[in-house]
Design a protein around this motif. Sequence first.
Motif, PDB file in Angstrom:
ATOM      1  N   HIS A  21      -6.683   2.445  -2.896  1.00 23.47           N
ATOM      2  CA  HIS A  21      -5.953   3.607  -3.419  1.00 23.47           C
ATOM      3  C   HIS A  21      -4.797   3.198  -4.326  1.00 23.47           C
ATOM      4  CE1 HIS A  21      -3.184   2.763  -0.048  1.00 23.47           C
ATOM      5  NE2 HIS A  21      -2.290   3.429  -0.752  1.00 23.47           N
ATOM      6  N   LEU A  22      -4.329   1.959  -4.195  1.00 28.89           N
ATOM      7  CA  LEU A  22      -3.289   1.458  -5.092  1.00 28.89           C
ATOM      8  C   LEU A  22      -3.895   0.992  -6.407  1.00 28.89           C
ATOM      9  CD1 LEU A  22      -0.153   0.626  -5.117  1.00 28.89           C
ATOM     10  CD2 LEU A  22      -1.033  -1.682  -4.862  1.00 28.89           C
ATOM     11  N   LEU A  23      -5.094   0.439  -6.343  1.00 25.95           N
ATOM     12  CA  LEU A  23      -5.734  -0.103  -7.543  1.00 25.95           C
ATOM     13  C   LEU A  23      -6.212   0.998  -8.488  1.00 25.95           C
ATOM     14  CD1 LEU A  23      -7.878  -2.958  -5.967  1.00 25.95           C
ATOM     15  CD2 LEU A  23      -5.650  -3.150  -7.072  1.00 25.95           C
TER      16      LEU A  23
ATOM     17  N   SER B 299       6.296  -1.415   7.556  1.00 25.09           N
ATOM     18  CA  SER B 299       7.481  -1.951   8.239  1.00 25.09           C
ATOM     19  C   SER B 299       8.414  -2.656   7.262  1.00 25.09           C
ATOM     20  CB  SER B 299       7.069  -2.930   9.344  1.00 25.09           C
ATOM     21  OG  SER B 299       6.360  -2.262  10.355  1.00 25.09           O
ATOM     22  N   ILE B 300       7.835  -3.236   6.213  1.00 28.23           N
ATOM     23  CA  ILE B 300       8.643  -3.883   5.170  1.00 28.23           C
ATOM     24  C   ILE B 300       8.979  -2.893   4.065  1.00 28.23           C
ATOM     25  CG2 ILE B 300       8.646  -5.656   3.367  1.00 28.23           C
ATOM     26  CD1 ILE B 300       6.880  -7.371   5.199  1.00 28.23           C
ATOM     27  N   LEU B 301       7.971  -2.203   3.545  1.00 29.47           N
ATOM     28  CA  LEU B 301       8.164  -1.332   2.390  1.00 29.47           C
ATOM     29  C   LEU B 301       9.129  -0.186   2.665  1.00 29.47           C
ATOM     30  CD1 LEU B 301       4.473  -1.003   1.109  1.00 29.47           C
ATOM     31  CD2 LEU B 301       6.253  -2.542   0.252  1.00 29.47           C
TER      32      LEU B 301
ATOM     33  N   ASP C 262       0.823  -1.211   0.000  1.00 24.69           N
ATOM     34  CA  ASP C 262       0.000   0.000   0.000  1.00 24.69           C
ATOM     35  C   ASP C 262       0.858   1.263   0.000  1.00 24.69           C
ATOM     36  OD1 ASP C 262      -2.077  -1.787   0.165  1.00 24.69           O
ATOM     37  OD2 ASP C 262      -2.305  -1.586   2.334  1.00 24.69           O
ATOM     38  N   TYR C 263       1.402   1.581  -1.151  1.00 24.35           N
ATOM     39  CA  TYR C 263       2.192   2.804  -1.280  1.00 24.35           C
ATOM     40  C   TYR C 263       1.294   4.039  -1.247  1.00 24.35           C
ATOM     41  CZ  TYR C 263       6.239   0.014  -2.739  1.00 24.35           C
ATOM     42  OH  TYR C 263       7.282  -0.871  -2.783  1.00 24.35           O
ATOM     43  N   ASP C 264       1.875   5.193  -0.903  1.00 21.05           N
ATOM     44  CA  ASP C 264       1.085   6.421  -0.953  1.00 21.05           C
ATOM     45  C   ASP C 264       1.103   7.001  -2.363  1.00 21.05           C
ATOM     46  OD1 ASP C 264       3.384   8.107  -1.313  1.00 21.05           O
ATOM     47  OD2 ASP C 264       3.729   8.099   0.846  1.00 21.05           O
ATOM     48  N   SER C 265       0.367   8.077  -2.549  1.00 23.60           N
ATOM     49  CA  SER C 265       0.156   8.625  -3.890  1.00 23.60           C
ATOM     50  C   SER C 265       1.401   9.228  -4.518  1.00 23.60           C
ATOM     51  CB  SER C 265      -0.949   9.694  -3.834  1.00 23.60           C
ATOM     52  OG  SER C 265      -0.574  10.731  -2.942  1.00 23.60           O
TER      53      SER C 265
ATOM     54  N   THR D 260       5.555  -3.039  -7.481  1.00 25.78           N
ATOM     55  CA  THR D 260       4.817  -4.163  -6.900  1.00 25.78           C
ATOM     56  C   THR D 260       5.373  -5.492  -7.397  1.00 25.78           C
ATOM     57  OG1 THR D 260       2.820  -2.808  -6.759  1.00 25.78           O
ATOM     58  CG2 THR D 260       2.534  -5.199  -6.617  1.00 25.78           C
ATOM     59  N   ILE D 261       5.644  -5.574  -8.670  1.00 24.47           N
ATOM     60  CA  ILE D 261       6.202  -6.806  -9.230  1.00 24.47           C
ATOM     61  C   ILE D 261       7.593  -7.075  -8.662  1.00 24.47           C
ATOM     62  CG2 ILE D 261       7.150  -7.779 -11.366  1.00 24.47           C
ATOM     63  CD1 ILE D 261       4.629  -6.807 -12.772  1.00 24.47           C
TER      64      ILE D 261
END
Length: 246
Positions: free
Chosen positions: A54-56, A225-227, A23-26, A35-36
Amino acid sequence: MTIFKTRLSQISKSNGKVILANDYDSSVKNLQAKTIKNIQDLHPFLCGIKLNFHLLLPLSGKEILKINTFAHKFGLQTIADIKLNDIGNTNNVTIENLWRLGFDAVIANPIMGLDSLKNLVKSAHKKEKGVITLCHMSAPEARLSYDMEVKLQKKQKLYELFLDWALTAKVDGIVVGATFPKIIEYCNKKAGKKLNIFSPGVGTQGGNAKNVLTSGTDYLIVGRSILNSKKPINIAKELQLQSFSK
């Protein structure tokens, strides 16, 4: 073909019980490529990936399908986190489109009502897809709504009603924030093995993976925490190891 709940359980036996909240921000560009790459780098430590509304929205259908297809290449289950909540016809049209885009499950808001929820689950299960419903979210302000006292047949907290509906409708799982381990414990005690508990809020929001797993969480949903880590693989691997300890 197996049902969603079984597919998720099968991959978790080898990969652990961590679902990436991608779930990245804008402000983030190249969402499909990022994502890939996340799937490519992190898949050995994940059982699934969650894509928020919001990602889709910025992605095309073709891009979403490519992401889901790539995730499936590694056996990961993909979840559309859109908090689905509408009338029956709208719900059905929505999930049919989500399934065409390659998703394995949808997160829904049970405020739609028990009858609508039953119909949603029935429709999803016909396609061997899954439905996960909100029970209690991880944000601090969640108490303002999910802890409200409501009365239908009896007085109870809203999250208690949502758990009752989840069990009656035979959903595949519920979302209970990792910041509320006592509520996880309550849900686990009442639901047993009838559904899975998915807990977001580990790390950045203050939830502790070990505590919530001990309380009864089945799957950790982890995003920032991961991203946002300089060493995301290390964080994912550490969480994976903790999930195996349950």
